[in-house]
Write a protein that holds these residues in place. Structure first.
Motif, mmCIF file in Angstrom:
data_model
loop_
_atom_site.group_PDB
_atom_site.id
_atom_site.type_symbol
_atom_site.label_atom_id
_atom_site.label_comp_id
_atom_site.label_asym_id
_atom_site.label_seq_id
_atom_site.Cartn_x
_atom_site.Cartn_y
_atom_site.Cartn_z
ATOM 1 N N LYS B 99 0.837 -1.203 0.000
ATOM 2 C CA LYS B 99 0.000 0.000 0.000
ATOM 3 C C LYS B 99 0.868 1.247 0.000
ATOM 4 C CE LYS B 99 -4.482 -0.591 2.042
ATOM 5 N NZ LYS B 99 -5.220 -0.473 3.291
ATOM 6 N N GLU B 100 0.299 2.330 -0.509
ATOM 7 C CA GLU B 100 1.067 3.568 -0.522
ATOM 8 C C GLU B 100 1.206 4.090 0.898
ATOM 9 O OE1 GLU B 100 -0.644 6.678 -2.775
ATOM 10 O OE2 GLU B 100 1.083 8.000 -2.499
ATOM 11 N N ASP B 101 2.411 4.560 1.217
ATOM 12 C CA ASP B 101 2.654 5.119 2.534
ATOM 13 C C ASP B 101 2.539 6.634 2.420
ATOM 14 O OD1 ASP B 101 3.437 5.655 5.084
ATOM 15 O OD2 ASP B 101 5.574 5.510 4.606
ATOM 16 N N ILE B 102 1.454 7.177 2.932
ATOM 17 C CA ILE B 102 1.206 8.613 2.770
ATOM 18 C C ILE B 102 1.647 9.343 4.032
ATOM 19 C CG2 ILE B 102 -0.550 10.356 2.373
ATOM 20 C CD1 ILE B 102 -2.213 8.029 1.120
ATOM 21 N N VAL B 103 2.514 10.338 3.848
ATOM 22 C CA VAL B 103 2.934 11.175 4.965
ATOM 23 C C VAL B 103 2.383 12.575 4.700
ATOM 24 C CG1 VAL B 103 4.880 12.067 6.252
ATOM 25 C CG2 VAL B 103 5.027 9.826 5.195
ATOM 26 N N PRO B 104 1.628 13.141 5.635
ATOM 27 C CA PRO B 104 1.081 14.481 5.388
ATOM 28 C C PRO B 104 2.198 15.496 5.134
ATOM 29 C CG PRO B 104 0.108 13.498 7.334
ATOM 30 C CD PRO B 104 1.188 12.590 6.903
ATOM 31 N N ARG B 105 1.924 16.496 4.299
ATOM 32 C CA ARG B 105 2.957 17.446 3.911
ATOM 33 C C ARG B 105 3.537 18.160 5.127
ATOM 34 N NH1 ARG B 105 0.415 21.756 0.670
ATOM 35 N NH2 ARG B 105 0.110 22.554 2.767
ATOM 36 N N ASP B 106 2.678 18.553 6.068
ATOM 37 C CA ASP B 106 3.132 19.348 7.196
ATOM 38 C C ASP B 106 3.552 18.505 8.392
ATOM 39 O OD1 ASP B 106 2.785 21.631 5.828
ATOM 40 O OD2 ASP B 106 0.740 21.972 6.532
ATOM 41 N N ALA B 107 3.500 17.196 8.235
ATOM 42 C CA ALA B 107 3.812 16.337 9.379
ATOM 43 C C ALA B 107 5.283 16.455 9.733
ATOM 44 C CB ALA B 107 3.485 14.891 9.050
ATOM 45 N N ASP B 108 5.583 16.176 10.993
ATOM 46 C CA ASP B 108 6.967 16.099 11.427
ATOM 47 C C ASP B 108 7.497 14.747 10.949
ATOM 48 O OD1 ASP B 108 9.319 15.701 12.812
ATOM 49 O OD2 ASP B 108 8.662 16.970 14.472
ATOM 50 N N LYS B 109 8.276 14.794 9.853
ATOM 51 C CA LYS B 109 8.616 13.549 9.160
ATOM 52 C C LYS B 109 9.307 12.550 10.085
ATOM 53 C CE LYS B 109 7.432 14.851 4.883
ATOM 54 N NZ LYS B 109 7.163 16.248 5.165
#
Ligand code: SF4
Ligand code: SF4
Lengths: 230, 407
Positions: B99-109
């Motif tokens: 599955k695609e691993d989506i990280v929100p743009r503003d998240a603390d990576k």
């Protein structure tokens, strides 16, 4: 006491857990694609064309291409082209037949109006529900070959209704034969009295028009132009 | 001696013998290291597989409770046989891996990545001190119980980390709520095992299991759960464990049907699977601890059953407790957050404290005459039962039983 309700609840779920292994009244599942339940007789969707024989479906279509259903269908999903020549129908009378009979199942709403109006019991409701296809247009447009299904199939899906239809058709056929016989006898008697030489010409029985069945009578007698779906 | 015979039984010693056969030829510092690595690998392998099949068993049991078959269609690849959908966990694994691993743009990576890893790491750490069988404890610690609950409590940090790093106000709120729940139930959880430590006089898990050895009259095992305080402690422990591992009916942090998975909202693909895994690991570890503290660890319930190796007893008890978790999940509806915290603070914590006093009474009475020995049973049972009934009446006054007039 606090907690007694919790224990009651646990007992209920435990009963279900154990019961699902031995009690068919609890575990009523059917593993669908492999096993199918018998559909209720009243279940209906998508029309099909009744043929007398399974081996020669195109030769024994009951449909006479009168186009009443085509005109009555609310979403206008039936398309019929009459044949140029004639062939004997169920009662042995020469009739037209549909050279083209298409139903667009992507439009059909299974309203059964075509079945109600058909004076020849030629179109009936089917019981198909696995209608998924891989193409949007061609596969959903059923032609007469795909629509034709034998009378035995009709008996297998709607036995009561099919028996009633068969009985009525047989009665009609018998009535027609008797009428023809009576007419022939009358003619013969009439011919015998004046001893006219023209009597021999009327030896063939006069043709009878099939009597439309009662509910469909108004539209069958006077095909109206299709009314816009209200 | 029967005990000596069973200790020497081949099956009993098989795991250790096998390990020594593999690592016996290594020089000393290396040998310890390799032994430790083998233990880690075994724990990860066994509990990883267990996790996979528990998810399947859970779905099957839930299905059966709801009178449906549960997942049964995943075939074994190439031979195309179904075997009741036994390959379902692997299909799920492949699905979550691809599955695609989506990280929100503003998240603390960094934190967003670290949260599931930290959660999983802490829950695996707790496996280190559980005795899985005779001589089968990965790390012998004097303060093993303390270590276990310290590592377990650290998972709360990871939950909040997940909510904070997602930079999503719903995730953050849900994480705060999850924290409120986890910290509320931390207290009864800790208080419920203190009596065991009091009675056994040690914090070492091996010693606690040893304290539960033997049988009264030859058939009642000396497990802590078969004493009034032990039973109460076990029940409180299991209720708190349900809440600590976010299991129904205390699964408000996730609450699939009401929230969008709470602090896991912004997680997808394999990271989500890691959270899932950590949750089950937490449940397994807490069950293991409950077995060690209250259910006699790896000891067999009856003397003549001792021929079954100890690690199998541990496994059997573990599966029984897991089944209990699943059964409870299949039965109870979810609590609201206020009901949940009220239950912890007004009911479980007082009861756990009373149970602590109860244990003191029990141990004081144990040193005196035979009459006192007998009398402590009803006395201690009353000490915990009366508050249970009174508190239950008082808390549910005006609330229960609820009459559904229009249902
Ligand atoms: S009404 Fe009946 S006979 Fe007429 S065209 Fe339609 S199906 Fe054929
Ligand atoms: S069932 Fe209704 S919509 Fe379908 S073909 Fe017949 S009249 Fe048209």
């Amino acid at each position: 006491m606090l907690g007694s309700g919790l224990i009651q609840g646990l007992a209920v779920t435990a009963k279900n857990l154990v019961g699902s292994f031995h009690d068919p009244a609890r575990y009523t599942n059917v593993e669908y694609p492999e096993v199918k339940t018998k559909l209720p007789e009243a279940y209906r969707n998508f029309p099909f064309l009744v043929t007398e024989s399974a081996s020669d479906p195109m030769g024994t279509l009951r449909c006479v291409a009168c186009q009443i259903c085509e005109k009555e269908c609310p979403p206008q999903c039936i398309y019929i082209e009459k044949s140029k020549d004639k062939k004997p129908d169920a009662t042995g009378k020469m009739q037209l037949f549909p050279a083209v009979f298409d139903i667009d199942t992507s439009v059909c709403m299974s309203c059964q109006i075509c079945v109600e109006v058909c004076p020849f019991d030629a179109i009936k409701m089917d019981q198909v529900f696995e209608v998924a296809t891989t193409s949007r247009f061609e596969a959903l447009l059923l032609n007469r070959n795909q629509l034709a299904k034998p009378n035995t199939y009709y008996h297998s899906i709607h036995p009561t209704e099919a028996a009633e239809v068969d009985g009525r058709l047989a009665a009609e056929r018998k009535a027609a034969e008797e009428k023809a016989k009576a007419a022939a006898a009358a003619k013969a008697a009439a011919a015998a009295a004046p001893k006219s030489a023209t009597a021999a010409a009327s030896a063939t029985p006069p043709s009878t028009t099939p009597t439309p069945k009662p509910p469909a009578a108004p539209s069958a007698e006077a095909p109206k132009p299709p009314t816009p779906a209200a | 001696m029967i005990a000596a015979a069973t200790t020497d039984a081949f099956l009993e010693r098989a795991p250790v013998l096998l390990r020594d056969a593999v690592t016996g030829f290594l020089p000393e510092p290396w040998r310890t290291l390799v032994n430790a690595l083998i233990a880690v690998g075994l724990i990860l392998g066994i509990f990883g597989t267990l996790f996979a099949f528990i998810t399947l068993a859970e779905r099957k049991i839930l299905g059966r409770v709801q009178n449906r078959p549960g997942p049964n269609r995943a075939p074994i690849p190439f031979i195309n046989k179904r075997f009741f959908g036994l390959s379902q966990p692997f299909a799920d694994g492949v699905k979550s891996l691809t599955k695609e691993d989506i990280v929100p743009r503003d998240a603390d990576k960094v934190l967003h990545y670290l949260a599931p890893v930290a959660l999983l790491a802490f829950s695996i750490l707790t496996f280190a001190v559980i005795p899985y069988g005779r001589n089968l404890v990965p790390v012998e610690l004097d303060a093993a119980v303390l270590y276990f609950f310290a590592a377990g409590a650290a998972t709360e940090l990871a939950v909040f980390m997940a909510g904070w790093a997602s930079r999503n106000k719903y995730s953050l709120l849900a994480a705060m709520r999850a924290l409120a729940q986890l910290i509320s139930y931390e207290l009864p959880l800790l208080l419920s095992w203190v009596p065991v430590v009091l009675i056994a006089g040690t914090l070492s898990t091996t010693a606690i299991v040893d304290a539960q050895a033997g049988w009264k009259f030859g058939f009642i095992p000396h497990w802590h759960v078969f004493t009034p305080w032990g039973f109460a402690g076990f029940v409180i422990f299991m209720v708190a464990a349900l809440a600590e591992s976010n299991r129904s009916p205390f699964d408000t942090p996730e609450a699939e049907s009401e929230l969008i998975a709470g602090h896991l909202t912004e997680y997808s693909g394999f990271k989500y699977a890691l959270f899932f895994m950590a949750e089950y690991f937490g449940m397994l570890a807490l069950s293991g601890m409950a077995i060690t503290l209250f259910l006699g660890g790896w000891r067999s319930p009856l003397p003549f059953l001792e021929f079954i190796p100890s690690y199998l007893w541990f496994g059997g008890k573990l599966l029984a407790l897991i089944f209990g978790f699943i059964w409870i999940r299949a039965t109870f509806p979810r609590l609201r957050i206020d009901q949940l915290t009220r239950f912890a603070w007004k009911f479980l914590v007082p009861l756990a404290l009373i149970n602590l006093g109860n244990t003191i009474v029990w141990s004081l009475m144990s040193n005196s005459s035979a009459l006192m020995q007998l009398a402590r049973w009803p006395v201690c049972a009353a000490i915990i039962l009366v508050p249970f009934v009174v508190l239950g009446r008082k808390l549910s006054a005006g609330v229960a039983p609820r009459i559904y007039r229009y249902a």
